[in-house]
Design a protein around this motif. Structure first.
Motif, PDB file in Angstrom:
ATOM      1  N   SER A 225       4.911  16.197  54.491  1.00  0.00           N
ATOM      2  CA  SER A 225       5.397  16.266  55.867  1.00  0.00           C
ATOM      3  C   SER A 225       6.799  16.869  55.940  1.00  0.00           C
ATOM      4  O   SER A 225       7.234  17.303  57.011  1.00  0.00           O
ATOM      5  CB  SER A 225       5.398  14.867  56.500  1.00  0.00           C
ATOM      6  N   GLU A 226       7.512  16.930  54.791  1.00  0.00           N
ATOM      7  CA  GLU A 226       8.863  17.505  54.743  1.00  0.00           C
ATOM      8  C   GLU A 226       8.881  18.891  54.097  1.00  0.00           C
ATOM      9  O   GLU A 226       9.912  19.564  54.117  1.00  0.00           O
ATOM     10  CB  GLU A 226       9.785  16.585  53.939  1.00  0.00           C
ATOM     11  N   PHE A 227       7.785  19.314  53.514  1.00  0.00           N
ATOM     12  CA  PHE A 227       7.739  20.549  52.737  1.00  0.00           C
ATOM     13  C   PHE A 227       7.775  21.764  53.662  1.00  0.00           C
ATOM     14  O   PHE A 227       7.023  21.852  54.633  1.00  0.00           O
ATOM     15  CB  PHE A 227       6.472  20.565  51.883  1.00  0.00           C
ATOM     16  N   LYS A 228       8.654  22.716  53.346  1.00  0.00           N
ATOM     17  CA  LYS A 228       8.864  23.875  54.216  1.00  0.00           C
ATOM     18  C   LYS A 228       8.141  25.126  53.719  1.00  0.00           C
ATOM     19  O   LYS A 228       8.281  26.200  54.311  1.00  0.00           O
ATOM     20  CB  LYS A 228      10.369  24.174  54.344  1.00  0.00           C
ATOM     21  N   GLY A 229       7.394  25.022  52.643  1.00  0.00           N
ATOM     22  CA  GLY A 229       6.664  26.171  52.151  1.00  0.00           C
ATOM     23  C   GLY A 229       7.254  26.728  50.871  1.00  0.00           C
ATOM     24  O   GLY A 229       8.356  26.367  50.448  1.00  0.00           O
ATOM     25  N   GLY A 230       6.508  27.620  50.238  1.00  0.00           N
ATOM     26  CA  GLY A 230       6.935  28.220  48.983  1.00  0.00           C
ATOM     27  C   GLY A 230       6.001  27.830  47.851  1.00  0.00           C
ATOM     28  O   GLY A 230       4.925  27.264  48.057  1.00  0.00           O
ATOM     29  N   ARG A 231       6.422  28.164  46.635  1.00  0.00           N
ATOM     30  CA  ARG A 231       5.607  27.887  45.455  1.00  0.00           C
ATOM     31  C   ARG A 231       5.426  26.382  45.255  1.00  0.00           C
ATOM     32  O   ARG A 231       6.351  25.603  45.448  1.00  0.00           O
ATOM     33  CB  ARG A 231       6.299  28.457  44.217  1.00  0.00           C
ATOM     34  N   VAL A 232       4.220  25.981  44.857  1.00  0.00           N
ATOM     35  CA  VAL A 232       3.938  24.586  44.538  1.00  0.00           C
ATOM     36  C   VAL A 232       3.402  24.524  43.112  1.00  0.00           C
ATOM     37  O   VAL A 232       2.369  25.133  42.808  1.00  0.00           O
ATOM     38  CB  VAL A 232       2.908  23.968  45.506  1.00  0.00           C
ATOM     39  N   ASP A 233       4.095  23.804  42.256  1.00  0.00           N
ATOM     40  CA  ASP A 233       3.644  23.649  40.874  1.00  0.00           C
ATOM     41  C   ASP A 233       2.694  22.466  40.721  1.00  0.00           C
ATOM     42  O   ASP A 233       1.737  22.530  39.966  1.00  0.00           O
ATOM     43  CB  ASP A 233       4.844  23.453  39.940  1.00  0.00           C
TER      44      ASP A 233
END
Length: 358
Positions: free
Chosen positions: A70-78
């Protein structure tokens, strides 16, 4: 007439003393159990043994932090993590989230999904069903993580991965995204209002008196075992307090249960592999299982880890019992909190100093 006045006076004094005692117990102890923002550990909340409360420290001193989705703004996810209360910092205190150790030690972007908030999936099977929703909705296709870590406490693993196992749950992706955009954590332990005269005061007295004796059961929820040495710091460091179903659930685990669980985990691993994702399975060793070898007399109630180690795996298995047992043998204290079913930051540090990802 005089006898009536004397009786009335005695009754008033008795009621006043009763009220004062209840008020003092309420102010000093039991009202904390009814305050939603009060930090009362789970075993203290269930046992009323405020004397075993343990300091936890506070804050995070690690270089990286994980994200709640719910706080993640996007980008690479490992890595994506899905689990129960251990995956949302259930023990609280210093470095409460094991995901922060993964992020820091591997320079990973780690995103956690609160399993019970995945469209409100309730019950024992929540982490597994939540992962199914992420898989079947297209969320994993959207985020493209390299790893998915599935966490569950040992005592509920058979319910989640055998008895109630299903990987069919799904939701429309747009509905799932909207759900998380609006999601706000709620205090699931919020209590109703209570008078200062309540049954909790009686339980407080009863259970604390009971704990003065060589009992193995404080009440239906909290059990106790004697340890041969201090495994926890501070007072009562040679006592193991644990949740009742760490025993009752473990004795029902069989070889067949573990084989079925492993087959289902391999099934999930194959499904994730179709999306080039590696499954990591981290069962959290029961407190009783970890410390049982140090009990007096020694306890060996669970075959969970011993049987799972033997089986062929298509997933990465984090053997929390073996890693933490080695630390106990080196003399490490407070790997779990004395007053809680959750582990401390020391456990996360020990495990993820040893387990690294590429």
């Amino acid at each position: 007439m005089g006898k009536y006045k004397a009786f009335t006076r005695l009754l008033i004094i008795t009621l006043a003393v009763f009220a004062v005692i209840n008020y003092l117990l309420w102010i000093c102890f039991t009202r904390q159990l009814f305050m939603p923002d009060s930090r009362v550990s789970d075993l203290v909340r269930l046992s009323y043994l405020f004397k075993i409360r343990q300091e936890r420290g506070a804050g995070v001193d690690l270089p990286k932090r994980h994200f709640q989705f719910s706080e993640f703004k996007g980008g690479r996810v490992d890595m994506i993590t899905v689990g129960d209360s251990f995956s949302i910092g259930g023990g609280e205190g210093k470095n409460a989230y094991y995901q922060d150790y993964i992020a820091s030690n591997n320079n990973f972007t780690v995103v956690n999904f609160r399993s019970k908030s995945v469209m409100g999936r309730p019950g024992m099977s929540a982490p597994v069903n939540a992962l199914a929703v992420l898989y079947n909705s297209g969320m994993l296709d959207r985020l493209k993580p390299r790893y998915v870590l599935l966490e569950t406490v040992e005592r509920y693993a058979p319910d989640r991965l055998v008895d109630n196992f299903s990987f069919d749950d799904t939701e429309p992706l747009d509905k799932l995204l909207a759900h998380y955009a609006a999601y706000k954590p709620v205090n699931v332990l919020k209590k109703e209002k209570a008078s200062f005269i309540n049954t909790g005061n009686v339980k407080l007295i009863k259970y604390n008196i009971k704990d003065l004796f060589a009992v193995t059961k404080i009440n239906d929820d909290v059990y106790r075992a004697k340890l041969r040495q201090n495994m926890f710091s501070g007072s009562y460091g040679d006592r193991l307090y644990y949740y009742y179903d760490e025993y009752t659930n473990s004795v029902n685990i069989t070889n067949n249960t573990m084989r079925t669980m492993n087959d289902n985990l391999n099934f999930i691993a194959d499904k994730l592999a179709e999306k080039n994702i590696r499954l990591v399975f981290m069962p959290i060793v029961n407190k009783l299982n970890l410390y049982g070898a140090y009990a007096d007399p020694p306890r060996n109630d669970s075959i969970f880890f011993e049987e799972l180690r033997k089986l062929p795996k298509k997933y990465l298995f984090i053997d929390t019992k073996a890693l933490l047992r080695d630390a106990l043998q080196r003399g490490e204290k407070d790997i779990f909190y004395k007053d809680d079913t959750h582990w401390s930051w020391k456990a996360s540090e020990i495990i993820f100093d040893a387990v690294r990802f590429h």
